[in-house]
Scaffold this motif. Structure first.
Motif, PDB file in Angstrom:
ATOM      1  N   GLN A  10     -25.800 -39.680  -5.933  1.00  0.00           N
ATOM      2  CA  GLN A  10     -24.584 -39.447  -5.140  1.00  0.00           C
ATOM      3  C   GLN A  10     -23.762 -40.724  -5.036  1.00  0.00           C
ATOM      4  O   GLN A  10     -22.535 -40.676  -4.973  1.00  0.00           O
ATOM      5  CB  GLN A  10     -24.944 -38.909  -3.756  1.00  0.00           C
ATOM      6  CG  GLN A  10     -25.646 -37.563  -3.843  1.00  0.00           C
ATOM      7  CD  GLN A  10     -25.787 -36.870  -2.507  1.00  0.00           C
ATOM      8  OE1 GLN A  10     -24.841 -36.759  -1.741  1.00  0.00           O
ATOM      9  NE2 GLN A  10     -26.989 -36.383  -2.216  1.00  0.00           N
ATOM     10  N   ILE A  11     -24.447 -41.853  -5.009  1.00  0.00           N
ATOM     11  CA  ILE A  11     -23.704 -43.116  -5.009  1.00  0.00           C
ATOM     12  C   ILE A  11     -23.083 -43.334  -6.391  1.00  0.00           C
ATOM     13  O   ILE A  11     -21.930 -43.728  -6.521  1.00  0.00           O
ATOM     14  CB  ILE A  11     -24.629 -44.291  -4.630  1.00  0.00           C
ATOM     15  CG1 ILE A  11     -25.270 -44.027  -3.262  1.00  0.00           C
ATOM     16  CG2 ILE A  11     -23.860 -45.599  -4.616  1.00  0.00           C
ATOM     17  CD1 ILE A  11     -26.347 -45.015  -2.880  1.00  0.00           C
TER      18      ILE A  11
ATOM     19  N   ILE B  13     -22.004 -45.122  -0.559  1.00  0.00           N
ATOM     20  CA  ILE B  13     -21.095 -44.268  -1.328  1.00  0.00           C
ATOM     21  C   ILE B  13     -19.663 -44.742  -1.136  1.00  0.00           C
ATOM     22  O   ILE B  13     -18.879 -44.862  -2.080  1.00  0.00           O
ATOM     23  CB  ILE B  13     -21.246 -42.791  -0.893  1.00  0.00           C
ATOM     24  CG1 ILE B  13     -22.591 -42.252  -1.353  1.00  0.00           C
ATOM     25  CG2 ILE B  13     -20.096 -41.940  -1.425  1.00  0.00           C
ATOM     26  CD1 ILE B  13     -22.901 -40.856  -0.864  1.00  0.00           C
TER      27      ILE B  13
ATOM     28  N   ARG C 186     -14.858 -34.392  -1.821  1.00  0.00           N
ATOM     29  CA  ARG C 186     -13.402 -34.535  -1.993  1.00  0.00           C
ATOM     30  C   ARG C 186     -12.959 -35.940  -1.635  1.00  0.00           C
ATOM     31  O   ARG C 186     -12.123 -36.532  -2.327  1.00  0.00           O
ATOM     32  CB  ARG C 186     -12.668 -33.526  -1.104  1.00  0.00           C
ATOM     33  CG  ARG C 186     -12.898 -32.095  -1.503  1.00  0.00           C
ATOM     34  CD  ARG C 186     -11.777 -31.185  -0.975  1.00  0.00           C
ATOM     35  NE  ARG C 186     -11.961 -29.840  -1.468  1.00  0.00           N
ATOM     36  CZ  ARG C 186     -12.437 -28.835  -0.740  1.00  0.00           C
ATOM     37  NH1 ARG C 186     -12.744 -29.031   0.534  1.00  0.00           N
ATOM     38  NH2 ARG C 186     -12.605 -27.649  -1.264  1.00  0.00           N
ATOM     39  N   ALA C 187     -13.537 -36.493  -0.553  1.00  0.00           N
ATOM     40  CA  ALA C 187     -13.130 -37.830  -0.121  1.00  0.00           C
ATOM     41  C   ALA C 187     -13.524 -38.889  -1.148  1.00  0.00           C
ATOM     42  O   ALA C 187     -12.947 -39.963  -1.190  1.00  0.00           O
ATOM     43  CB  ALA C 187     -13.747 -38.152   1.239  1.00  0.00           C
ATOM     44  N   LYS C 188     -14.530 -38.580  -1.972  1.00  0.00           N
ATOM     45  CA  LYS C 188     -14.925 -39.524  -3.013  1.00  0.00           C
ATOM     46  C   LYS C 188     -13.946 -39.511  -4.169  1.00  0.00           C
ATOM     47  O   LYS C 188     -13.996 -40.379  -5.041  1.00  0.00           O
ATOM     48  CB  LYS C 188     -16.296 -39.120  -3.587  1.00  0.00           C
ATOM     49  CG  LYS C 188     -17.478 -39.519  -2.757  1.00  0.00           C
ATOM     50  CD  LYS C 188     -18.695 -38.706  -3.143  1.00  0.00           C
ATOM     51  CE  LYS C 188     -19.666 -39.459  -3.988  1.00  0.00           C
ATOM     52  NZ  LYS C 188     -20.910 -38.686  -4.230  1.00  0.00           N
ATOM     53  N   GLY C 189     -13.099 -38.490  -4.231  1.00  0.00           N
ATOM     54  CA  GLY C 189     -12.136 -38.399  -5.314  1.00  0.00           C
ATOM     55  C   GLY C 189     -12.497 -37.369  -6.361  1.00  0.00           C
ATOM     56  O   GLY C 189     -11.918 -37.365  -7.439  1.00  0.00           O
TER      57      GLY C 189
ATOM     58  N   LEU D 259     -17.078 -34.629   1.819  1.00  0.00           N
ATOM     59  CA  LEU D 259     -17.348 -35.964   1.270  1.00  0.00           C
ATOM     60  C   LEU D 259     -17.028 -35.997  -0.222  1.00  0.00           C
ATOM     61  O   LEU D 259     -16.425 -36.957  -0.708  1.00  0.00           O
ATOM     62  CB  LEU D 259     -18.802 -36.377   1.493  1.00  0.00           C
ATOM     63  CG  LEU D 259     -19.169 -37.709   0.817  1.00  0.00           C
ATOM     64  CD1 LEU D 259     -18.453 -38.873   1.480  1.00  0.00           C
ATOM     65  CD2 LEU D 259     -20.661 -37.953   0.804  1.00  0.00           C
TER      66      LEU D 259
ATOM     67  N   LEU E 178     -24.489 -43.355   3.037  1.00  0.00           N
ATOM     68  CA  LEU E 178     -23.084 -42.921   3.075  1.00  0.00           C
ATOM     69  C   LEU E 178     -22.145 -44.107   2.947  1.00  0.00           C
ATOM     70  O   LEU E 178     -21.123 -44.042   2.258  1.00  0.00           O
ATOM     71  CB  LEU E 178     -22.797 -42.232   4.408  1.00  0.00           C
ATOM     72  CG  LEU E 178     -22.889 -40.729   4.458  1.00  0.00           C
ATOM     73  CD1 LEU E 178     -22.343 -40.244   5.784  1.00  0.00           C
ATOM     74  CD2 LEU E 178     -22.072 -40.127   3.316  1.00  0.00           C
TER      75      LEU E 178
ATOM     76  N   LYS F 222     -20.103 -28.193  -9.113  1.00  0.00           N
ATOM     77  CA  LYS F 222     -21.274 -29.060  -8.991  1.00  0.00           C
ATOM     78  C   LYS F 222     -21.827 -29.057  -7.568  1.00  0.00           C
ATOM     79  O   LYS F 222     -22.975 -28.695  -7.337  1.00  0.00           O
ATOM     80  CB  LYS F 222     -20.895 -30.489  -9.415  1.00  0.00           C
ATOM     81  CG  LYS F 222     -22.045 -31.467  -9.319  1.00  0.00           C
ATOM     82  CD  LYS F 222     -21.639 -32.832  -9.864  1.00  0.00           C
ATOM     83  CE  LYS F 222     -22.685 -33.881  -9.533  1.00  0.00           C
ATOM     84  NZ  LYS F 222     -22.196 -35.232  -9.811  1.00  0.00           N
ATOM     85  N   HIS F 223     -20.995 -29.426  -6.606  1.00  0.00           N
ATOM     86  CA  HIS F 223     -21.526 -29.606  -5.258  1.00  0.00           C
ATOM     87  C   HIS F 223     -21.777 -28.300  -4.539  1.00  0.00           C
ATOM     88  O   HIS F 223     -22.781 -28.129  -3.859  1.00  0.00           O
ATOM     89  CB  HIS F 223     -20.584 -30.487  -4.443  1.00  0.00           C
ATOM     90  CG  HIS F 223     -20.578 -31.918  -4.896  1.00  0.00           C
ATOM     91  ND1 HIS F 223     -21.403 -32.857  -4.357  1.00  0.00           N
ATOM     92  CD2 HIS F 223     -19.888 -32.538  -5.876  1.00  0.00           C
ATOM     93  CE1 HIS F 223     -21.205 -34.020  -4.967  1.00  0.00           C
ATOM     94  NE2 HIS F 223     -20.287 -33.842  -5.898  1.00  0.00           N
TER      95      HIS F 223
ATOM     96  N   GLY G 223     -11.665 -42.702  -2.372  1.00  0.00           N
ATOM     97  CA  GLY G 223     -12.935 -43.262  -2.808  1.00  0.00           C
ATOM     98  C   GLY G 223     -12.771 -44.563  -3.557  1.00  0.00           C
ATOM     99  O   GLY G 223     -13.673 -45.381  -3.586  1.00  0.00           O
TER     100      GLY G 223
ATOM    101  N   GLU H  25     -22.132 -41.160  -8.447  1.00  0.00           N
ATOM    102  CA  GLU H  25     -20.995 -40.274  -8.684  1.00  0.00           C
ATOM    103  C   GLU H  25     -19.674 -40.952  -8.312  1.00  0.00           C
ATOM    104  O   GLU H  25     -18.671 -40.776  -9.010  1.00  0.00           O
ATOM    105  CB  GLU H  25     -21.149 -38.966  -7.897  1.00  0.00           C
ATOM    106  CG  GLU H  25     -20.113 -37.927  -8.311  1.00  0.00           C
ATOM    107  CD  GLU H  25     -20.115 -36.693  -7.446  1.00  0.00           C
ATOM    108  OE1 GLU H  25     -20.459 -36.801  -6.250  1.00  0.00           O
ATOM    109  OE2 GLU H  25     -19.755 -35.622  -7.954  1.00  0.00           O
ATOM    110  N   SER H  26     -19.678 -41.729  -7.247  1.00  0.00           N
ATOM    111  CA  SER H  26     -18.451 -42.443  -6.873  1.00  0.00           C
ATOM    112  C   SER H  26     -17.994 -43.334  -8.014  1.00  0.00           C
ATOM    113  O   SER H  26     -16.808 -43.396  -8.331  1.00  0.00           O
ATOM    114  CB  SER H  26     -18.700 -43.314  -5.639  1.00  0.00           C
ATOM    115  OG  SER H  26     -19.021 -42.521  -4.537  1.00  0.00           O
TER     116      SER H  26
END
Ligand SMILES: Nc1ncnc2c1ncn2[C@@H]1O[C@H](COP(=O)(O)OP(=O)(O)O)[C@@H](O)[C@H]1O
Ligand SMILES: [Mg+2]
Lengths: 336, 350
Positions: free
Chosen positions: B116-117, B181, A240-243, A238, B178, A252-253, B93, B119-120
């Protein structure tokens, strides 16, 4: 909340320390070899009367349960008793030596982690690369190689051959360090003594490498294997998919979560470093607790052994406690 | 040059392979798909037929040593197949977001859901304003937007839940997080990989309703990957059925559902239970074939009850399945079956 739990756990350590002390008390008295005989053997000819006098001074002429009762009542008053051989309070003897052991333990831990983190992370990210294979091979060596042997090799190379670093001790005699805490590097900084800082650092390096390389090997392997698993996890996908870039993904992750198993292992290693380095202390003539204890065991110096063992027990409990506290910060699913 | 008439997302002849010990596996082979703005496309098939691989190929996230071997992914007419890492990250993203099947394992257990949201937003510099040292203000804007998105996806009391950890959420809430996000940067395309499979039926319905609302309000185009043809039938405008890495049937939903022209689609339809109907569900016999060891010709021939020897000879193209089938890639109903001309589907009633 955390603080209350921490205090509870520290109080719970008291019965553990007591139990350990009693067990050691009994076992020491059951092992062959009499402390007074050993002392007298060193002192040359002595009269019967002298022997009797020492026996009664150390309470060794009384039945074992009476001795135990005396030991416990002293302990209740916070008195660890006097060393048989050194004629000094056990507490102050331990207090003199403990800082050396602590300084070496932290030096080793520092070096161990300094090596383990980059290697563990890089070899997980570049799994099966040449770097990965080499460093895992080295880690295998690091775990199987006895630390005293590594210590001797280091001395031969860096002290005897190259004359870069000192052979033994904690500091040069002429450094003129005023002790505050007993941790020489810290004391040098506190008193603003530059030459002492350099001298104590130089003395610390080789024994820290000798002890720290095993730590590095163990921690690097744990870090690598937990990272390998995490890098395949859905939440890394995820990220990675977020960019997110690879550095963010890994540092970090992934590393954040890999710290959870790693901290457990590091905590165990701290216990080992503080408790089990008699041999390396001997190789480097490092005036730490380990050497004191070994000497005390050979001399059947009962009070000193008992006191030191209680300190070890406390160190293990405290190391575990620190791990548990760190855990609650690292793993939100866990409460104390 | 960006072609303004180009579809939002287009896959041309996309082929993705994984080298394995037993030879190269083509998990996705020669897939052509077109997604227009606001459209919902269903990608259906049993597990292991390559659906997730299609989505990951679009985002350039195929894990090495796997690779996109042939073909192109075009986003608004721009070929994004061979972009540099940095350029691709700007698309992930931001332009194309993805949501995954298992929400609990997909959220990072160590960070607050709200973070986490956020971060996007941060990764794509969404809330830029006056630069440092005013980044406190930026953080506040980001938080405000996070709360907004959380509200939009139906997370109640978002302020209080900002600092919750994923394990403190229910499965449905995790999936909403999710989706939040995914939506934070208002992407044009949402790739949803079995977003409801891990959820209870009632929660599934809520999540589907949420995705439909997102589609209607923001005109976000969606590719819904599912093994549930019933769900796709209800939710999607178009359906593509995949088998063993290939698209075997594609067309507008009602045509595919009412007149399936590939025996595999017909088989999937017969597997859907209908409430209140007595008809027994008929599973398709056999399993998805091993991709490293496919039969020649039609990969479904092994399980097809009307297969003939010729089915294992040669190669089958997608063929127009109805009279009004238009130009390839531009809609219409297509299927990849040798008997398309003379084949009559068995009636569902008996
Ligand atoms: N990382 C991988 N390495 C090797 N083979 C893979 C990998 N990912 C997917 N595959 C192959 O691709 C096929 C399709 O996988 P996937 O796209 O996950 O299917 P689906 O999402 O339809 O269940 C799998 O059966 C497997 O053989
Ligand atoms: Mg899948």
């Amino acid at each position: 909340m955390r603080l209350v739990k921490v205090i509870e756990r520290l109080l719970a350590a008291i019965p553990i320390m007591l139990g350990v002390a009693v067990i050691v008390f009994v076992f020491m008295r059951m092992t062959p070899g009499d402390p007074v005989d050993i002392m007298m053997g060193q002192g040359g000819t002595v009269s019967e009367g002298e022997v009797e006098r020492l026996r009664s001074e150390f309470n060794l002429d009384k039945p074992i349960h009476v001795q135990l009762g005396l030991f416990l009542s002293d302990l209740a008053r916070g008195d660890l008793g006097n060393s048989f051989t050194k004629q000094q309070p056990v507490a102050s003897l331990i207090g003199e030596r403990l800082p050396a052991t602590i300084e070496l333990a932290f030096g080793s831990l520092f070096i161990g982690l300094l090596i383990a983190f980059p290697i563990g992370i890089l070899s997980a990210v570049k799994q099966n690369s040449l770097l990965d294979r080499l460093s895992m091979g080295a880690a295998f060596l690091g775990i199987s190689m006895p630390s005293f042997w590594l210590g001797i090799i280091l001395i031969l190379i860096f002290s005897v051959k190259l004359h870069w670093l000192p052979v033994q001790g904690r500091i040069d005699y002429d450094a003129g360090l005023q002790t505050v805490t007993g941790l020489y590097m810290l004391d040098s900084i506190l008193t603003g003594n530059g030459p002492a800082l350099i001298s104590s650092l130089k003395h610390l390096i080789l024994p820290s490498i000798a002890l720290g390389s095993a730590v590095a090997a163990i921690v690097a392997r744990v870090l690598r294997s937990s990272l390998l698993e995490i890098l395949r996890s859905d939440y890394v996908k995820l990220a990675r998919a977020k960019g997110a870039g690879e550095t963010t993904v890994v540092m970090k992750h992934a590393v954040r979560n890999a710290l959870i198993p790693t901290v457990t292992v590091v905590g165990l290693q701290v216990g080992v470093l503080l408790g089990g380095n008699m041999i390396v202390e001997t190789v480097f003539s490092w005036p730490g607790l380990g050497r004191l204890v070994v000497e005390a065991i050979f001399n059947r110096d009962f009070p000193l052994v008992q006191g030191a063992v209680m300190v070890y027990a406390f160190i293990f409990v405290a190391a575990n406690l620190v791990v548990d506290v760190l855990y609650t910060y690292l793993n939100p699913k866990i409460e104390m | 040059m960006n072609d303004t008439h180009a579809p939002l997302l287009e896959l041309r002849n996309l082929t993705t392979m994984f080298p394995t010990r037993r030879g190269e596996v083509r998990a996705v082979e020669a897939v052509n798909l077109t997604l227009r703005k606001g459209q919902i496309l269903g990608l259906v098939g049993e597990s292991g037929c390559g659906k997730s691989t299609v989505l990951l190929s679009i985002l350039g996230l195929i894990a090495k040593p796997g690779r996109v071997d042939k073909g192109q992914v075009l986003l608004e007419g721009r070929d994004i197949t061979h972009l540099s890492g940095g350029e691709m990250r700007r698309i992930r993203g931001r332009e194309i977001a993805m949501i995954f099947q298992d929400p609990l394992s997909t959220l990072n257990p160590a960070f607050h859901v709200g973070e986490q949201i956020r971060e996007s937003l941060r990764l794509h510099h969404m809330m830029l304003g006056p630069p440092w040292p005013l980044d406190r203000a930026k953080k506040a804007r980001e938080k405000k937007r996070v709360i907004e998105v959380m509200q939009e996806v139906g997370i109640p009391a978002p302020e209080a839940r900002y600092k919750a950890y994923p394990h403190q959420f229910s499965g449905g809430m995790q999936q909403r997080a999710l989706i939040a996000i995914g939506l934070a940067c208002q992407p044009k395309v949402l790739l949803a990989d079995e977003p409801t499979t891990a959820l209870d039926v009632t929660i599934q319905a809520q999540i589907v309703a949420l995705m439909r609302r997102i589609n209607q309000e923001h005109h976000t185009a969606i590719i819904l990957v599912t093994h549930d043809l019933g769900l796709a039938a209800e939710f999607c405008d178009h359906i593509a059925v995949m088998y063993a890495g290939r698209i075997v049937e594609i067309g507008p939903t009602d045509q595919v559902i009412e007149e399936p022209r590939h025996p595999y689609t017909a088989g999937l339809l017969r597997c859907i239970p209908h409430v209140g109907e007595r008809r027994a569900i008929e599973p398709i016999p056999g399993n998805v074939p091993d991709l490293a060891d496919l039969p020649p010709g039609c990969a479904f021939s092994l399980r097809c009850d009307s297969a003939r020897p010729v089915c294992n000879e040669g190669f089958f193209r997608l063929q127009p399945a109805s009279a009004d089938a238009v130009k390839r890639g531009e809609g219409g109903h297509w299927a990849r079956c040798l008997r398309l001309t003379d084949y009559q589907m068995p009636a569902l009633e008996d």
